[in-house]
Design an enzyme around this catalytic site. Structure first.
Site, PDB file in Angstrom:
ATOM      1  CB  ILE A   1     -24.192 -11.107   2.463  1.00 24.26           C
ATOM      2  CG1 ILE A   1     -26.052 -12.239   3.136  1.00 24.26           C
ATOM      3  CG2 ILE A   1     -24.002 -11.858   1.080  1.00 24.26           C
ATOM      4  CD1 ILE A   1     -27.208 -12.060   1.189  1.00 24.26           C
ATOM      5  CD  GLU A   2     -20.267  -7.835   0.494  1.00 32.40           C
ATOM      6  OE1 GLU A   2     -19.545  -7.815   0.134  1.00 32.40           O
ATOM      7  OE2 GLU A   2     -20.971  -8.288  -0.863  1.00 32.40           O
ATOM      8  CB  SER A   3     -17.775  -8.478   6.583  1.00 35.29           C
ATOM      9  OG  SER A   3     -19.109  -8.098   7.172  1.00 35.29           O
TER      10      SER A   3
END
Length: 338
Positions: free
Chosen positions: A126-128
């Site tokens: 999700i973050e990257s």
């Protein structure tokens, strides 16, 4: 810092062609705030005043950063759209491959910190997007913009800019080379500078904390973040819930604190599965199923821990659901020998 720079995931949460308003910047206010910051930080931390002045005078006040901070996706995108951004076949397949490529490290970090591999994989996903989208905005510009030209949160981002300068000195890094999100988050795990300094760890013992290209460090740091915030090994994150159609109880309110227990929610009439003691902390969250209806989820202690990483119930539920989807697909792939 050898970052693989691309557009940060938050930009994907906004319509590709969405117009944004040009935000007026008070240049006098910016100059005064910058000078006050220089005076304080140079005195408190021994930075050379002239060098710090030159550095910050060269930072760009970015109006796009100001526009993005004013409408983050977690606030403006309903759950049924937010979920679709992260819960899709492409991201799940990429998560399975990432798990296979990093299985040994994931297992080692899970054992060391007590955080399940699926949660670590989903968070990075999700973050990257598994390290492929870590942000293209110079961190110095982003933090200077928010510290000096965004009064609603200038105190917070002044602290983050201070932490960034200290981090760069501690890590021996070039502040002009670091890129990240519009809010100054960096690396595959998208740590803001204060979190980087507090929770990033040297996972492989090489004397550096590289959150851009060293997966031992990245996964160890994400696992450590969760562990420090009291992740409970092998406990559930959340459970979908139902309630009688003729509901007469209170509606879920805002906030993230766990203000109920498993037992009290069942007493209100919610039905959900949870292998937890009746006195375990819990909270009900109402999520937009579509434009007209809601679905209900009960979040437990680990749900709350995920909201310490990103203070959004949508984010926490997305991490949970993506982790379950990736886990299921990974186990099926391993079982079939693929």
């Amino acid at each position: 810092m050898n970052a693989r720079h691309a557009v940060w995931i938050a930009l994907l949460l906004l319509p590709a062609a969405a117009p944004y308003a040009q935000i007026d910047v008070d240049e006098v206010q910016v100059a005064e705030a910058r000078q006050a910051f220089i005076d304080r930080v140079s005195a408190e931390h021994g930075f050379d005043r002239a060098e710090l002045t030159t550095l910050l005078d060269g930072a760009t006040i970015n109006s796009r950063v100001l526009e993005l901070i004013s409408r983050p996706a977690e606030r403006v995108v309903p759950w049924y759209e937010y979920r679709g951004i992260f819960l899709n076949d492409g991201r799940i397949e990429a998560g399975v491959q990432f798990w296979k490529d990093n299985a040994e490290t994931l297992e080692a970090m899970a054992e060391r910190h007590g955080v399940e591999p699926a949660i670590l994989v989903a968070t990075i996903g999700i973050e990257s997007l598994f390290g492929t989208r870590m942000g293209a905005i110079p961190v110095l510009d982003a933090l200077s913009t928010l510290a000096f030209a965004y009064p609603p949160r200038s105190a917070f981002f002044s602290g983050e800019l201070e932490s960034f300068l200290l981090l760069s000195r501690e890590e021996g890094a070039d502040v002009l080379q670091a890129s990240g999100s519009y809010a100054g988050a960096m690396g595959a795990g998208q740590f803001i500078p204060s979190s980087f300094r507090a929770y990033a760890v040297d996972g492989d013992g090489d004397g550096r904390r590289d959150l851009w290209g060293d997966w031992d460090d990245i996964l160890a740091s994400v696992a450590n973040y969760y562990a420090v915030h009291r992740w409970r090994t092998a406990e559930p994150v959340a459970a979908d819930a139902s309630r009688p159609s003729a509901w007469s109880g209170p509606e879920p309110g805002g906030g993230l604190e766990l203000n109920e227990t498993v037992g009290s929610l069942k007493g209100l009439g919610y039905e959900f599965a949870a292998d937890l003691p009746e006195d375990s902390p819990a909270r009900v969250f109402a999520m937009e199923r579509d434009e007209d209806t809601f679905e209900y989820w009960v979040g437990f202690s680990n749900f709350y821990v995920i909201t310490r990483y990103n203070r959004s119930s949508k984010y926490a539920l997305a991490v949970h659901q993506l982790s379950e989807a990736i886990r299921s697909a990974y186990e099926a792939s391993v079982e079939s020998g693929q």
